[in-house]
Design a protein around this motif. Sequence first.
Motif, PDB file in Angstrom:
ATOM      1  N   ALA A 110       0.834  -1.199   0.000  1.00 27.25           N
ATOM      2  CA  ALA A 110       0.000   0.000   0.000  1.00 27.25           C
ATOM      3  C   ALA A 110       0.869   1.250   0.000  1.00 27.25           C
ATOM      4  O   ALA A 110       1.978   1.263   0.534  1.00 27.25           O
ATOM      5  N   ALA A 111       0.309   2.295  -0.583  1.00 26.79           N
ATOM      6  CA  ALA A 111       0.997   3.583  -0.599  1.00 26.79           C
ATOM      7  C   ALA A 111       0.107   4.619   0.072  1.00 26.79           C
ATOM      8  O   ALA A 111      -1.117   4.539  -0.001  1.00 26.79           O
ATOM      9  N   ARG A 129     -10.475  -1.465 -15.054  1.00 20.91           N
ATOM     10  CA  ARG A 129     -10.249  -0.019 -14.988  1.00 20.91           C
ATOM     11  C   ARG A 129      -9.109   0.360 -15.933  1.00 20.91           C
ATOM     12  O   ARG A 129      -8.037  -0.262 -15.888  1.00 20.91           O
ATOM     13  N   TYR A 170      -6.636  10.764 -13.712  1.00 19.17           N
ATOM     14  CA  TYR A 170      -5.769  10.066 -12.757  1.00 19.17           C
ATOM     15  C   TYR A 170      -4.290  10.161 -13.121  1.00 19.17           C
ATOM     16  O   TYR A 170      -3.420   9.875 -12.304  1.00 19.17           O
ATOM     17  N   ASP A 209     -11.541   3.514  -9.942  1.00 18.50           N
ATOM     18  CA  ASP A 209     -11.024   3.547  -8.567  1.00 18.50           C
ATOM     19  C   ASP A 209     -12.168   3.763  -7.582  1.00 18.50           C
ATOM     20  O   ASP A 209     -12.294   3.079  -6.567  1.00 18.50           O
ATOM     21  N   HIS A 265      -7.059  -1.809  -1.096  1.00 16.79           N
ATOM     22  CA  HIS A 265      -6.975  -0.856   0.024  1.00 16.79           C
ATOM     23  C   HIS A 265      -5.630  -0.136   0.065  1.00 16.79           C
ATOM     24  O   HIS A 265      -4.655  -0.556  -0.545  1.00 16.79           O
TER      25      HIS A 265
HETATM   26  N1  GGG Z   1      -2.711  -1.076  -2.485  1.00 16.82           N
HETATM   27  C1  GGG Z   1      -3.063  -0.020  -3.267  1.00 16.82           C
HETATM   28  C2  GGG Z   1      -3.001   1.283  -2.574  1.00 16.82           C
HETATM   29  O1  GGG Z   1      -2.026   1.661  -2.007  1.00 16.82           O
HETATM   30  N2  GGG Z   1      -4.111   1.976  -2.649  1.00 16.82           N
HETATM   31  C3  GGG Z   1      -4.219   3.307  -2.200  1.00 16.82           C
HETATM   32  C4  GGG Z   1      -4.538   4.235  -3.314  1.00 16.82           C
HETATM   33  O2  GGG Z   1      -4.418   5.430  -3.155  1.00 16.82           O
HETATM   34  N3  GGG Z   1      -4.939   3.694  -4.434  1.00 16.82           N
HETATM   35  C5  GGG Z   1      -5.244   4.418  -5.575  1.00 16.82           C
HETATM   36  C6  GGG Z   1      -5.241   3.558  -6.799  1.00 16.82           C
HETATM   37  O3  GGG Z   1      -5.404   2.368  -6.698  1.00 16.82           O
HETATM   38  O4  GGG Z   1      -5.087   4.104  -7.889  1.00 16.82           O
END
Ligand code: GGG
Length: 327
Positions: free
Chosen positions: A71-72, A115, A122, A224, A256
Motif C-alpha cells: 500500500a501507498a 479499470r 488520474y 477507482d 486498500h
Molecule cells: N494497495 C493499493 C493502494 O495503495 N491503494 C491506495 C490508493 O491510493 N490507491 C489508488 C489507486 O489504486 O489508484
Amino acid sequence: MSDDVEIAVVPGDGIGREVTPATVRVLDALDAPLSFSEYEAGDAVADERGTPLPEETVEGVDAADATLFGAAGETAADVILPLREAVGSFANVRPVKAYPGVDALQPETDLVFVRENTEGVYAGIESELAPGVTTCTRVVTDDASRRVAEFAFDYAAERDARVTVAHKANVMRVTDGQFLDSVRAVADDRGAAHDEALMDALAMHLVQRPADYDVVCCPNLAGDMLSDLAAGLVGGLGLLPSANVGGANALFEPVHGTAPDIAGEGVANPAATMLSAALMLEWLGETDAGERVRTAVESVLADGPRTPDLGGEATTADVTAAVLERL
Ligand code: GGG
C-alpha cells in the motif's frame, strides 16, 4: 512449477508492511520455487532517502517475473502510478465478490471492474495557474480506450459474461465521449453485445442490484471510486484484490491503502493481499497454486478467525496461521 520465479515484494507503507509479509509467508508455504526480493517504496523511504521510489525498486520490479505490492499513502501518486507504468500495465482488474460466511450488504455481488490504468484525470497532469486557480488536463485516447475495452471483452468472453461500460458522456462529451465511442467500436468489431451506464446512476444501481453486472469497463478515476463503493457491498476493502496487467510484467496489490487508523496494531485483514497473490500465481500460469491460496483464504473467511473489519477480534497473524493450516 518452473524454477526461479522471481517475485518483487514492495510492502510500501502502513498496513502494507503487515499484510505483505503475511502473504509472503503463505506463498513460501506452497513449497514452490518462488524467490522473493523485497524493495522499498512510499512515505517512509521518502523521509529517509528523499525519494518515495528508489531506482533499485523500479529496477527490481522491472527484472522480476511479477510484483506483489502492499500500500501507498501520501506518496501514492509517486509510487503506484510509476510502478504500474513500469510493468507496462494498461488494465487494472478488480474482482468484487461476496464470500460465504462474510456479512455482506449484497450477498449476490460477483462482478469485476476493468479499470483503464494509464490516462484520464488520474494521470495527474495538474498545475496551479495562479494562486487559488488550479487545473487538470484529462487525456483520453482512442488507443488506450480501445486497448482496455479489448481486454474487458476478452475477459468477459472467457467467463461468458457481459460488459457494461461506465461513462459520463452526456456531460464530459469529448473525453468520456471518446471512451464510450472507443468501447462501442470494439464491441461493433467483435459483434459483442454490451451495456452502457452513466457512472453516477451506475453507482446507485450497483448498490441496489449488483447482480445485474458482470464486467464493468471504466475510465481510470471512475474505476477507482466505483470499486471502493462496491467493496462496501461485500464487507469492505479488506476483501478486494487487484491485478495490474496488460504488459509483459504485472503487479498485484490489494485495493486498500495504508489504513493509518489501524497501521501498527497487527489487526489488518490480509485477505485482499492473499487473494491478490492468488491472481498473481494464476497470471504466472500457476493455476493450481493460485487455487490453493484462494480456496484456503475463502475457507478461513467462511468459518475461521476474523479481523475487526469483519466483526472479529483476530489479528493478522491469527488469520495468516489459519490460512497456512488450510493451504
Ligand atoms: N494497495 C493499493 C493502494 O495503495 N491503494 C491506495 C490508493 O491510493 N490507491 C489508488 C489507486 O489504486 O489508484
